[in-house]
Design a protein around this motif. Structure first.
Motif, mmCIF file in Angstrom:
data_model
loop_
_atom_site.group_PDB
_atom_site.id
_atom_site.type_symbol
_atom_site.label_atom_id
_atom_site.label_comp_id
_atom_site.label_asym_id
_atom_site.label_seq_id
_atom_site.Cartn_x
_atom_site.Cartn_y
_atom_site.Cartn_z
ATOM 1 N N LYS A 28 0.836 -1.204 0.000
ATOM 2 C CA LYS A 28 0.000 0.000 0.000
ATOM 3 C C LYS A 28 0.871 1.255 0.000
ATOM 4 O O LYS A 28 0.602 2.211 -0.734
ATOM 5 N N ALA A 29 1.926 1.258 0.811
ATOM 6 C CA ALA A 29 2.828 2.408 0.864
ATOM 7 C C ALA A 29 3.536 2.604 -0.472
ATOM 8 O O ALA A 29 3.732 3.740 -0.920
ATOM 9 N N VAL A 30 3.898 1.511 -1.124
ATOM 10 C CA VAL A 30 4.538 1.603 -2.439
ATOM 11 C C VAL A 30 3.551 2.165 -3.451
ATOM 12 O O VAL A 30 3.896 3.025 -4.273
ATOM 13 N N HIS A 31 2.316 1.700 -3.390
ATOM 14 C CA HIS A 31 1.293 2.156 -4.335
ATOM 15 C C HIS A 31 1.015 3.651 -4.176
ATOM 16 O O HIS A 31 0.850 4.367 -5.163
ATOM 17 N N VAL A 32 0.979 4.108 -2.929
ATOM 18 C CA VAL A 32 0.733 5.528 -2.657
ATOM 19 C C VAL A 32 1.928 6.364 -3.092
ATOM 20 O O VAL A 32 1.778 7.506 -3.519
ATOM 21 N N GLY A 33 3.123 5.787 -2.975
ATOM 22 C CA GLY A 33 4.329 6.498 -3.379
ATOM 23 C C GLY A 33 5.083 7.128 -2.225
ATOM 24 O O GLY A 33 5.988 7.930 -2.441
ATOM 25 N N ASP A 34 4.729 6.771 -1.007
ATOM 26 C CA ASP A 34 5.400 7.312 0.176
ATOM 27 C C ASP A 34 6.616 6.442 0.489
ATOM 28 O O ASP A 34 6.497 5.377 1.084
ATOM 29 N N GLN A 35 7.783 6.915 0.086
ATOM 30 C CA GLN A 35 8.992 6.107 0.206
ATOM 31 C C GLN A 35 9.393 5.879 1.662
ATOM 32 O O GLN A 35 9.785 4.775 2.031
ATOM 33 N N GLU A 36 9.288 6.905 2.482
ATOM 34 C CA GLU A 36 9.684 6.759 3.890
ATOM 35 C C GLU A 36 8.769 5.775 4.614
ATOM 36 O O GLU A 36 9.226 4.930 5.386
ATOM 37 N N GLN A 37 7.484 5.874 4.359
ATOM 38 C CA GLN A 37 6.536 4.944 4.977
ATOM 39 C C GLN A 37 6.771 3.525 4.459
ATOM 40 O O GLN A 37 6.669 2.562 5.215
ATOM 41 N N ALA A 38 7.104 3.401 3.189
ATOM 42 C CA ALA A 38 7.366 2.082 2.612
ATOM 43 C C ALA A 38 8.587 1.441 3.269
ATOM 44 O O ALA A 38 8.586 0.241 3.552
ATOM 45 N N ARG A 39 9.613 2.238 3.518
ATOM 46 C CA ARG A 39 10.816 1.695 4.163
ATOM 47 C C ARG A 39 10.524 1.216 5.579
ATOM 48 O O ARG A 39 10.966 0.137 5.979
ATOM 49 N N SER A 40 9.791 2.022 6.334
ATOM 50 C CA SER A 40 9.484 1.617 7.709
ATOM 51 C C SER A 40 8.542 0.409 7.720
ATOM 52 O O SER A 40 8.689 -0.496 8.551
ATOM 53 N N ALA A 41 7.602 0.374 6.784
ATOM 54 C CA ALA A 41 6.699 -0.775 6.690
ATOM 55 C C ALA A 41 7.469 -2.029 6.288
ATOM 56 O O ALA A 41 7.174 -3.130 6.765
ATOM 57 N N LEU A 42 8.472 -1.861 5.432
ATOM 58 C CA LEU A 42 9.293 -3.003 5.017
ATOM 59 C C LEU A 42 10.071 -3.564 6.200
ATOM 60 O O LEU A 42 10.143 -4.784 6.381
ATOM 61 N N ARG A 43 10.636 -2.693 7.014
ATOM 62 C CA ARG A 43 11.372 -3.162 8.201
ATOM 63 C C ARG A 43 10.447 -3.947 9.131
ATOM 64 O O ARG A 43 10.808 -5.012 9.637
ATOM 65 N N ALA A 44 9.256 -3.420 9.349
ATOM 66 C CA ALA A 44 8.300 -4.104 10.225
ATOM 67 C C ALA A 44 7.862 -5.433 9.614
ATOM 68 O O ALA A 44 7.759 -6.448 10.315
ATOM 69 N N ALA A 45 7.629 -5.436 8.312
ATOM 70 C CA ALA A 45 7.180 -6.662 7.641
ATOM 71 C C ALA A 45 8.264 -7.731 7.680
ATOM 72 O O ALA A 45 7.970 -8.912 7.900
ATOM 73 N N GLU A 46 9.511 -7.334 7.472
ATOM 74 C CA GLU A 46 10.601 -8.313 7.511
ATOM 75 C C GLU A 46 10.697 -8.955 8.885
ATOM 76 O O GLU A 46 10.940 -10.158 9.003
#
Length: 91
Positions: free
Chosen positions: A37-55
């Motif tokens: 969802k963060a990638v789709h929206v285009g929010d890079q900072e949110q995508a990075r933090s979401a990726l860390r949490a997902a990993e």
């Protein structure tokens, strides 16, 4: 139907474990969707933090035996590639 006390107990344990594992799998999918969802929206900072949490969640589910390690590696690789592609597209 279970005929012995041991078999009846195993039925109860299996059902309890099935529900717990389903909860963990659902949590895993929720975190993966958060990255997408963060990638789709285009929010890079949110995508990075979401990726860390997902990993972290992915690794925990592998450690508990709910997810296979190859599935985890594949999922983390694909998610990180999408987040990285966002950074390259922004430049």
């Amino acid at each position: 139907m279970a005929n012995t006390a041991q078999a009846r107990k195993r039925v109860l344990q299996n059902e309890k474990r099935r529900l717990h594992n389903a909860s963990l799998r659902s949590r895993l999918r929720t975190y993966v969707k958060g990255v997408l969802k963060a990638v789709h929206v285009g929010d890079q900072e949110q995508a990075r933090s979401a990726l860390r949490a997902a990993e972290s969640v992915i690794d925990k589910t592998v450690g508990k035996g709910v997810a296979h390690r190859n599935m985890a590696a594949r999922t983390k690789s694909r998610l990180s590639a999408r987040v990285k592609a966002m950074g390259n597209a922004a430049q």
